[in-house]
Design an enzyme around this catalytic site. Structure first.
Site, PDB file in Angstrom:
ATOM      1  N   SER A  89       0.797  -1.220   0.000  1.00 46.07           N
ATOM      2  CA  SER A  89       0.000   0.000   0.000  1.00 46.07           C
ATOM      3  C   SER A  89       0.830   1.270   0.000  1.00 46.07           C
ATOM      4  CB  SER A  89      -0.933   0.010   1.212  1.00 46.07           C
ATOM      5  OG  SER A  89      -0.179  -0.094   2.413  1.00 46.07           O
ATOM      6  N   GLU A 147      -5.965   9.869  10.847  1.00 44.31           N
ATOM      7  CA  GLU A 147      -4.669   9.882  11.532  1.00 44.31           C
ATOM      8  C   GLU A 147      -3.997   8.554  11.228  1.00 44.31           C
ATOM      9  OE1 GLU A 147      -4.873  10.836  15.657  1.00 44.31           O
ATOM     10  OE2 GLU A 147      -5.839  12.780  15.339  1.00 44.31           O
ATOM     11  N   HIS A 194       0.392   5.330   5.843  1.00 43.76           N
ATOM     12  CA  HIS A 194       0.103   5.711   4.458  1.00 43.76           C
ATOM     13  C   HIS A 194       0.254   7.213   4.262  1.00 43.76           C
ATOM     14  CE1 HIS A 194      -2.164   1.912   5.230  1.00 43.76           C
ATOM     15  NE2 HIS A 194      -1.448   1.578   4.162  1.00 43.76           N
TER      16      HIS A 194
END
Length: 626
Positions: free
Chosen positions: A55, A236, A240
């Site tokens: 990711s 938050e 990422h």
């Protein structure tokens, strides 16, 4: 009833079954709407930097903006010598990516001279997950070796990239390690195999230390509630990135590729350029990794009609459905309801003329059930209410014969009525007479945006009309000849709510006709239902205007003056592009505020005009094919 979500294990199993059968020529919407699938065996004139990972490096879709991975930002730093295809998969480990068949899919796309940037570790660390977990000194290296060896076997150049550090600080503000032995395992494999290494773990930790606990929040996905419409509750996230962070990490990767001479000099020309990634990065409709559902319509196919294929689509689906329509004429009225988003109509012929969806209802045509007439909006041959619709390489027509139906008073006959926000139509022909194309929205004051790229629209009276926001880029707009020497109709009849700034933009279009010179108006203001707040906004810029365009191209409608509407031209050319007191010109200082980006971005930053440009990492670009 709560939705039942598939487990990661079931997703992996499904991908493992489908990846081998899926076409190798791109995925998601980028691949789905390609006019012709690029041949992975055909030599390319430019190398491709393939990105595989998790990711932190993956490309995200429009609904997740401003979340982004560093592979998604990498194209912003490249010069013209190469392109990027980001096939990283959120949640993947080196094991799960390969086990799902995705490594094989990427390797099948690679050609000699391409690069494979390999960045795993975040999810390999989850050793309690049998689908993803690996051990740093054994299975992690073994799986990474598959990527290295596979790229070499294809004549490609593998590059190992250690995992980017998470946002972790101790109580003294010191950046902390978060990946244990995994980065060192990558370093050791690189040394043992002679594979170039980008030590992103070390460089990102150094950057986070420089920025500190507060400064890093601007790079990671820390968003205040309401700051971005895609994250109304805020975020938050210490793993990422938002766009600025993705670009910063991409810069770390690019600098090391360049400083270690892993790539030739000059590949990354824009490392030091000041870029606004929120405006310049491309978020595709779906992630490149997402495989669409494909339905086939036509003789001998699963569905005989387009509507039957639409009816089979599951309501509320978050997965794109690509309806491939074989050459032929489909005489039917097609409806895509609002609860069926992400549908694509893709004509399979060589030309858009080869696939025709056509019907012949008019406003005054009686409904079969005797409940009244269809009305203008109901007369449409095709109506699209589902958002994120796409169409390419086909024709939508209403062939209602006005001359043969003189007994019908209301003869408006719509070809396409579209309200679905974020719709893209490319190489589509829209044919009719009065009211050919209704670019609408779900309600007054509710915005809906449409991008018509390289399309053809023809008609005579108000044949592009409604309250939607539409950009016509590089389109041909043909006014039909009604046989008059003075008035052959009106191109537009906008009805935009005054609260919405942008209506219709015709950019780099050709307005053509066989009608008499000086006999067609660019538009008139349609105040639907007499609504005084429905004030048209139309800009024709950087376009070619034929001699049919009147020297006074805007005119009144139903008692409302055109001078009170928002009508402008800018930098047009051709015999119909005069400049007179009756032709308001957009001031040059304002030209930069009325671009395709301005019309389409809305509050969520939608930018379909970036698809297929150097900013697009969602598909192996067909334009680099020899």
């Amino acid at each position: 009833m709560a939705a039942i979500l598939p487990s990661r294990r079931s997703v992996l199993a499904t991908l493992a079954l489908t990846a081998g059968a899926a076409a190798f020529s791109g995925t998601g919407i980028a691949g789905a709407v390609a006019q012709a699938d690029p041949d992975p065996t055909k030599p390319r004139t430019k190398p491709v930097l393939f990105v595989v990972g998790d990711s932190t490096s993956s490309a995200y879709q429009q609904s997740e903006r401003p979340r982004a991975g560093w592979g998604q930002a990498l194209p912003l730093l490249l010069g013209p010598q190469a392109t990027v295809f980001d096939y990283a998969w959120s949640g993947a480990s080196s094991k799960s990516f390969a086990d799902a068949g995705l490594l094989d899919r990427v390797l099948a796309l690679m050609q000699p001279g391409d690069y494979l940037l390999i960045s795993f570790g975040h999810n390999d660390e989850k050793v309690t997950d049998p689908a993803r977990g690996t051990l740093p000194d054994t299975t992690f290296k073994e799986y990474l070796s598959r990527y290295v060896d596979g790229a070499k076997a294809r004549g490609g150049k593998p590059v190992l990239v250690t995992p980017v550090e998470r946002r972790r600080f101790d109580s003294f503000g010191n950046a902390k390690d978060s990946h244990g032995a995994y980065p060192q395992a990558v370093r050791e494999l690189a040394a043992a195999s002679g594979t170039p290494l980008v030590d992103l773990t070390a460089s990102s930790k150094e950057l986070w230390q420089q920025l500190g606990p507060e400064g890093t929040k601007q790079k990671f996905l820390f968003l205040a509630p309401g700051e971005h419409p895609q994250y109304p509750q805020g975020s938050e996230d210490n793993t990422h990135f938002q766009a600025a962070g993705a670009l910063a990490v991409a810069g770390l990767v690019a600098r090391e590729l360049q400083s270690k001479e892993i790539v030739p000099p000059g590949y990354f020309l824009n490392i030091d350029a000041v870029a606004d990634p929120l405006l310049e990065m491309y978020w595709p409709a779906e992630r490149p990794i997402d495989i669409p559902v494909t339905l086939d319509v036509g003789p001998g196919r699963t569905f005989a009609t387009v509507q039957a294929a639409v009816d089979s689509v599951r309501t509320g689906s978050l997965q794109r459905t690509v309806i491939r329509i074989q050459p032929g004429t489909y005489r039917e009225a097609v409806r895509v309801p609002a609860d069926k988003p992400r549908i694509s109509f893709i004509g399979q012929g060589a030309l858009p003329e080869d696939v025709v969806i056509v019907y012949n209802n008019a406003s005054g045509t009686p409904k079969p059930d005797g409940s009244g007439n269809f009305g203008t909006s109901g007369s449409a041959s095709v109506r699209i209410d589902g958002p994120d619709f796409a169409a390419r390489n086909l024709t939508i027509s209403n062939d209602f014969d006005e001359a043969a139906n003189m007994g019908i008073k209301d003869r408006q006959a719509v070809a396409l009525h579209i309200t679905g926000d974020r719709s893209v139509l490319s190489n589509v022909r829209l044919l009719g007479n009065q009211d050919t194309l209704l670019v609408n929205s779900p309600g007054a004051g509710v915005p809906a945006r449409f991008y018509f790229d390289g399309c053809y629209v023809e008609g005579d009276v108000d044949f592009i009309f409604g309250r939607g926001t539409a950009v016509f880029n590089g389109c041909e707009i043909k006014s039909l000849d009604r046989g008059s020497t003075t008035n052959n109709g009106y191109v537009t009849a906008g009805s935009l709510d005054l609260s919405i700034k942008y209506g219709y933009l015709f950019d780099q279009c050709r307005l053509v006709s066989d009608a008499a010179p000086n006999s067609v108006h660019l538009g008139r203001p349609w105040h639907s239902g007499g609504d005084p707040k429905a004030v048209a906004q139309v800009l024709v810029r950087d376009s070619w205007l034929g001699s049919h365009i009147s020297g006074t191209p805007w005119t009144d409608m139903s008692g409302f003056s055109w001078r009170e509407a928002r009508f402008h031209e800018y930098n047009n050319r051709g015999p119909g592009a005069q400049i007179t007191a009756d032709r308001p010109q957009l001031p040059g200082a304002e030209a930069g505020n009325y671009t395709a980006r301005d019309y389409l971005q809305g509050t969520d930053g939608w930018a379909p005009q970036l698809a297929g440009t150097p900013a697009d990492c969602s598909v192996v670009p067909s334009e680099v094919a020899a």
